[in-house]
Design a protein around this motif. Structure first.
Motif, mmCIF file in Angstrom:
data_model
loop_
_atom_site.group_PDB
_atom_site.id
_atom_site.type_symbol
_atom_site.label_atom_id
_atom_site.label_comp_id
_atom_site.label_asym_id
_atom_site.label_seq_id
_atom_site.Cartn_x
_atom_site.Cartn_y
_atom_site.Cartn_z
ATOM 1 N N GLY A 1 -27.462 3.082 28.043
ATOM 2 C CA GLY A 1 -28.245 3.372 29.232
ATOM 3 C C GLY A 1 -29.349 2.402 29.580
ATOM 4 O O GLY A 1 -30.059 2.622 30.580
ATOM 5 N N SER B 1 -33.843 5.477 40.575
ATOM 6 C CA SER B 1 -34.214 4.421 39.618
ATOM 7 C C SER B 1 -33.469 3.131 39.932
ATOM 8 O O SER B 1 -32.528 3.104 40.734
ATOM 9 C CB SER B 1 -33.898 4.866 38.204
ATOM 10 N N GLY C 1 -31.272 -0.420 31.355
ATOM 11 C CA GLY C 1 -31.042 -1.039 32.658
ATOM 12 C C GLY C 1 -30.784 -2.528 32.559
ATOM 13 O O GLY C 1 -29.939 -3.077 33.269
ATOM 14 N N GLU D 1 -33.704 11.437 30.887
ATOM 15 C CA GLU D 1 -33.237 11.740 32.242
ATOM 16 C C GLU D 1 -33.223 10.464 33.072
ATOM 17 O O GLU D 1 -34.192 9.696 33.086
ATOM 18 C CB GLU D 1 -34.161 12.770 32.889
ATOM 19 N N ARG D 2 -32.118 10.235 33.754
ATOM 20 C CA ARG D 2 -31.997 9.061 34.606
ATOM 21 C C ARG D 2 -32.283 9.488 36.053
ATOM 22 O O ARG D 2 -31.547 10.301 36.621
ATOM 23 C CB ARG D 2 -30.598 8.462 34.490
ATOM 24 N N ASN E 1 -35.063 1.437 34.345
ATOM 25 C CA ASN E 1 -34.258 2.082 33.307
ATOM 26 C C ASN E 1 -34.335 1.352 31.964
ATOM 27 O O ASN E 1 -33.528 1.597 31.076
ATOM 28 C CB ASN E 1 -32.794 2.183 33.753
ATOM 29 N N THR F 1 -37.981 5.038 26.299
ATOM 30 C CA THR F 1 -38.096 6.196 27.195
ATOM 31 C C THR F 1 -39.240 7.084 26.731
ATOM 32 O O THR F 1 -39.979 6.760 25.820
ATOM 33 C CB THR F 1 -36.778 6.991 27.197
#
Length: 518
Positions: free
Chosen positions: A283, A251, A285, A246-247, A256, A473
């Protein structure tokens, strides 16, 4: 998530349904046969032909044969012309098969001999052939009348092509339900109607190439019949969205994921670019590429979003690499680092000093396979709660476990788990069907996405980048590996659709990641 079961698991669930829940085997057989008859009627409806169709049913002497005999009776009652052939030793008929033969006789369905069919009937006689000779129980090579019957079915199909429809009940005769092995020869079906659960032989090569369209019908065996012993193998048939990280709306690039890509060498630049690009598309960052100085301009040009740390071939790299590791939240190492020169130094530094989650691929795997010290470091890596994912293709995997490639292929459902247990990690064994095993999981994942167009240079580097984005994550290493393998394959399927399997390249897979993930 969908289960794929072994023959023993399916037989146990069948038995549980009857013995524990009281559903009689005769009822289960009738329901299964109704499913087959319904599928054949769907085929006839699709042909839009207003005439009687002639069906030839090959039935064995076991319960699969009973399904076939029952199907023959149902089809006759629906107006089909039906010819029933029993293949096998009648003295070895199962109780259910004998029962169905008696019922068929009561309805005026007579059996013929295979020799009479073979010698006196033209393939033009048949519109539909039903294969119900073996089912999921076969474990040895097909011989005798069974082999001749299979050859006859395949010859009819070869001669008639689309003018004949070959339907297999449960699984085409000659395919092992446990591993997809061809037991010397097998029926080449247009459609296979199976019941309640997909069998491993339906989805593993080479058997899956002869299944045709696979239809899974409800014949009355539900998840309650697992009785707490769920199947060991599973797969995804669509994107596992529940696993996607989940983003958060508040953020930033730092929260991320800051992923370190340790890849490339002065001879190899593409690997680090592909991994970094895939990581960003998946995804992450921020991505920092740690590579030989010769690759700096390539990264700046191809992946302008990436940060770069470089080293010279003549200088010690441990201190500089440690600074990059301190910056990161997860790392990838291996693509293009080489198995000589700086490769071993880079990997030793990471395995001995890094305190975060890690993916090891390509040259990193070959170094672990050839260097006992590095292998021991890899085995100790996860002891403090860190995640480690290894991503060998079959040749790299064979080196890691010191076995022949053919043997590894034959045991692809077993050996990855053994390696995962030895090194206390997650193993993604990449082949036509990629297998994911984890030392902490009883379940084993079979990846169904992807295609042979992905057998191209750099495809594996893309996967490592995808995994790098996810391993930092909150999902487990096993979930990360399953998710990454599926999304990588799904992007490959989309690349094949847009570029063709012959023409697609690894960078096409990277570009399709955004379409798969959104």
């Amino acid at each position: 998530m969908k289960y794929a079961v072994t023959s023993d698991e399916m037989k146990r669930y069948d038995r549980n349904t009857s013995e524990r829940f009281g559903v009689k085997p005769e009822i289960l057989m009738e329901r299964a046969s109704l499913c087959v008859a319904d599928e054949i009627e769907k085929y006839i409806t699709s042909k839009n032909a207003d005439r009687k169709y002639t069906v030839l049913v090959f039935a064995g002497v076991g319960n699969n044969g009973g399904d076939g005999i029952c199907t023959a009776r149902l089809l006759k009652q629906r107006g089909f012309r039906v010819k029933l052939v029993i293949v096998g030793d009648m003295t070895k008929c199962s109780e259910l098969c004998l029962q169905q033969l008696k019922i068929a006789g009561n309805y005026g369905i007579n059996t013929d001999t295979f020799s009479n069919i073979r010698d006196n009937k033209s393939p033009a006689e048949w519109d539909i052939i039903v294969d119900a000779m073996f089912g999921i129980g076969i474990s040895r090579n097909v011989t005798g009348n069974y082999a001749e019957a299979i050859e006859y079915i395949n010859a009819c199909k070869k001669e008639r092509r689309d003018d004949i429809f070959v339907v297999a009940i449960d699984i085409p005769s000659g395919i092992s339900a446990d591993d997809g092995r061809i037991c010397s020869l097998c029926v080449k079906a247009d459609e296979t109607v199976t019941f309640n659960c997909v069998k491993l032989g339906h989805i593993l090569y080479p058997g899956c190439e002869h299944v045709g369209e696979l239809v899974v019908c409800d014949a009355g065996i539900t998840k309650e019949s697992f009785c707490g012993n769920n199947p060991r193998y599973f797969y995804y048939d669509e994107k596992p969205t529940a696993l996607l990280p989940e983003r958060k709306k508040n953020s930033n690039k730092g929260t991320n994921g800051k992923i370190l890509i340790i890849a490339g060498s002065k001879e190899v630049s593409g690997a680090c670019a592909l991994s970094a690009g895939a990581c960003l598309k998946s995804g992450a960052g921020m991505v920092k590429v740690f590579t030989a100085s010769e690759n700096a301009e390539v990264i700046k040009t191809v992946i302008p979003e990436a940060l770069i740390d470089t080293y010279e071939d003549y200088e010690p790299v441990a201190e500089k690499l440690e600074q990059a590791m301190n910056w990161s939240t997860a790392a990838v190492i291996g693509p293009g680092i080489g198995t000589y020169g700086k490769g071993a130094e880079l990997l030793k530094t990471v395995l001995s000093r890094y305190d975060k989650n890690l993916v090891v691929d390509a040259d990193g795997l070959n170094l672990i396979a050839s260097d006992k010290e590095l292998r021991n470091l890899a085995g100790d890596y996860c002891r403090n709660g860190k995640k480690l994912i290894l991503t060998p293709h079959l040749a790299e995997f064979a080196r890691l476990i010191d076995k022949d490639i053919k043997e590894c292929k034959r045991n692809i459902l077993v050996y990855p788990k053994e390696l995962a247990n030895e090194l206390h990690c997650t193993v993604i064994c990449k082949d036509a069907r990629t297998i994911v095993s984890d030392s902490n999981e009883k379940k084993i994942y079979i990846n169904m996405s992807g295609n042979d167009g992905m057998a191209t240079a750099g495809s594996g580097d893309v996967l490592t980048g995808v995994l790098g984005a996810f391993i930092g994550t909150g999902i487990s290493a096993f979930e990360c590996a399953c998710l990454g393998a599926y999304l990588h394959g799904a992007a490959g399927d989309m690349a094949a659709m847009h570029h063709g399997r012959l023409s697609m390249v690894a960078s096409d897979i990277v570009e399709e990641l955004e379409n798969i993930l959104n």
